[in-house]
Write a protein that holds these residues in place. Structure first.
Motif, PDB file in Angstrom:
ATOM      1  N   LYS A  61      -8.822   0.432  14.721  1.00  0.00           N
ATOM      2  CA  LYS A  61      -9.637  -0.778  14.596  1.00  0.00           C
ATOM      3  C   LYS A  61     -10.284  -0.874  13.214  1.00  0.00           C
ATOM      4  O   LYS A  61     -10.462  -1.977  12.683  1.00  0.00           O
ATOM      5  N   THR A  62     -10.612   0.264  12.637  1.00  0.00           N
ATOM      6  CA  THR A  62     -11.159   0.263  11.277  1.00  0.00           C
ATOM      7  C   THR A  62     -10.158  -0.333  10.304  1.00  0.00           C
ATOM      8  O   THR A  62     -10.480  -1.217   9.507  1.00  0.00           O
ATOM      9  N   VAL A  63      -8.927   0.151  10.368  1.00  0.00           N
ATOM     10  CA  VAL A  63      -7.876  -0.365   9.482  1.00  0.00           C
ATOM     11  C   VAL A  63      -7.609  -1.836   9.774  1.00  0.00           C
ATOM     12  O   VAL A  63      -7.452  -2.657   8.861  1.00  0.00           O
ATOM     13  N   ASN A  64      -7.585  -2.189  11.036  1.00  0.00           N
ATOM     14  CA  ASN A  64      -7.314  -3.578  11.409  1.00  0.00           C
ATOM     15  C   ASN A  64      -8.391  -4.530  10.883  1.00  0.00           C
ATOM     16  O   ASN A  64      -8.142  -5.722  10.682  1.00  0.00           O
ATOM     17  N   GLY A  65      -9.577  -3.995  10.643  1.00  0.00           N
ATOM     18  CA  GLY A  65     -10.665  -4.809  10.125  1.00  0.00           C
ATOM     19  C   GLY A  65     -10.598  -5.049   8.629  1.00  0.00           C
ATOM     20  O   GLY A  65     -11.337  -5.887   8.095  1.00  0.00           O
ATOM     21  N   TRP A  66      -9.703  -4.335   7.955  1.00  0.00           N
ATOM     22  CA  TRP A  66      -9.540  -4.534   6.518  1.00  0.00           C
ATOM     23  C   TRP A  66      -8.735  -5.801   6.239  1.00  0.00           C
ATOM     24  O   TRP A  66      -7.971  -6.266   7.084  1.00  0.00           O
ATOM     25  N   ASP A  67      -8.881  -6.329   5.039  1.00  0.00           N
ATOM     26  CA  ASP A  67      -8.164  -7.536   4.629  1.00  0.00           C
ATOM     27  C   ASP A  67      -6.918  -7.146   3.840  1.00  0.00           C
ATOM     28  O   ASP A  67      -7.006  -6.810   2.657  1.00  0.00           O
ATOM     29  N   PHE A  68      -5.770  -7.138   4.501  1.00  0.00           N
ATOM     30  CA  PHE A  68      -4.515  -6.828   3.808  1.00  0.00           C
ATOM     31  C   PHE A  68      -3.384  -7.676   4.364  1.00  0.00           C
ATOM     32  O   PHE A  68      -3.408  -8.087   5.531  1.00  0.00           O
ATOM     33  N   ASP A  69      -2.408  -7.943   3.513  1.00  0.00           N
ATOM     34  CA  ASP A  69      -1.231  -8.709   3.927  1.00  0.00           C
ATOM     35  C   ASP A  69       0.073  -7.962   3.637  1.00  0.00           C
ATOM     36  O   ASP A  69       1.159  -8.440   3.949  1.00  0.00           O
ATOM     37  N   THR A  70      -0.058  -6.791   3.019  1.00  0.00           N
ATOM     38  CA  THR A  70       1.112  -6.006   2.625  1.00  0.00           C
ATOM     39  C   THR A  70       0.917  -4.554   3.043  1.00  0.00           C
ATOM     40  O   THR A  70      -0.186  -4.024   2.940  1.00  0.00           O
ATOM     41  N   ILE A  71       1.997  -3.937   3.537  1.00  0.00           N
ATOM     42  CA  ILE A  71       1.972  -2.503   3.824  1.00  0.00           C
ATOM     43  C   ILE A  71       3.062  -1.825   3.007  1.00  0.00           C
ATOM     44  O   ILE A  71       4.230  -2.229   3.058  1.00  0.00           O
ATOM     45  N   ILE A  72       2.664  -0.798   2.263  1.00  0.00           N
ATOM     46  CA  ILE A  72       3.628   0.033   1.544  1.00  0.00           C
ATOM     47  C   ILE A  72       3.711   1.361   2.286  1.00  0.00           C
ATOM     48  O   ILE A  72       2.782   2.171   2.232  1.00  0.00           O
TER      49      ILE A  72
END
Length: 243
Positions: free
Chosen positions: A208-219
């Motif tokens: 949930k912590t990661v899901n709360g971050w603002d990102f649109d790309t995963i490397i």
């Protein structure tokens, strides 16, 4: 022999170094290092692939390496060589790596899981980090805030690794179909992820912590980069731990 290394600037200031790699010498999963240019011009390097001349030349071109990151307990095989190439850089890893005999010469400046929770290593203004303590490989997810990019090792796969095998004569597909297509939006990925989680409640906090971050790309270290649909990809893999 022609180089199989694929160097690509995924976003402004973020370069990937992608190569063929087989898990246990059998399953093609690909390998990838990522170099990220920070605001002061220095480099945050997630080191996973070989520290060969082609890789080191490009990294030096990007800027002076300030941080060398081992993103989990498994991605450490080339850490010693990167440390030797950039001895002034701070090496950050995860608990347990300091006990590896092959890393005896590596001086760690920080270890997620061993250092007190909340320890700051110097890049937190630009990069968020979350340590998955109940995940088998002790992974750390990193999010570069300015570019909205998540960088991780074994938390999300996106197989088959087409880019990583794009300069290879070998196929990116393994002989086990189920494992050759472990990727977001499949049944296989959440099933395999569940086998690596030892404590669901602890992992819910981290997911949930990661899901709360603002990102649109995963490397990812393994498989193709997910650009544009990164948040949806994360949610598809970690849905069980987001509710």
């Amino acid at each position: 022999m022609a180089s199989e290394l694929v160097i690509r600037e995924v976003k402004a200031g973020i370069w990937t170094f992608s190569v063929p790699f087989k898990r246990s010498g059998v399953l093609p999963v690909g390998g990838r290092s990522t170099a990220l240019k920070l605001k002061d011009g220095s480099v945050f390097l997630v080191a996973s692939t070989k520290a060969d001349d082609e890789t080191l030349t490009k990294i030096r071109e990007i800027g002076p390496v300030k941080y060398i990151i081992a993103p989990d307990y498994e991605h450490y095989l080339n850490l010693k060589d990167f440390h030797k190439a950039f001895p002034e850089a701070k090496v950050i890893g995860v608990e347990g790596l300091e006990q590896k005999p092959t890393l005896a010469e590596v001086k760690f400046s920080g270890l997620y899981g061993k250092d007190p929770e909340g320890t700051m290593y110097g890049y937190e203004d630009e990069i968020s980090a979350c340590y998955f303590s109940a995940f088998k490989n002790k992974d750390v997810a990193f999010c570069h805030k300015a570019s909205k990019t998540l960088i991780e090792a074994d938390l999300v796969f996106n197989l088959p690794p087409r880019e990583q095998y794009s300069k290879s004569k070998e196929s990116p597909l393994g002989w086990i179909p189920f494992l050759s297509y472990v990727a977001p939006f499949t049944v296989a990925h959440p099933f395999l992820t569940a086998q690596l989680v030892s404590d669901n409640e602890v992992t819910k906090v981290h997911a949930k912590t990661v899901n709360g971050w603002d990102f649109d790309t995963i490397i990812p270290c393994h498989g193709d980069v997910m650009q544009g649909n990164g948040k949806a990809a994360w949610q598809s893999v970690w849905d069980k731990w987001l509710h």
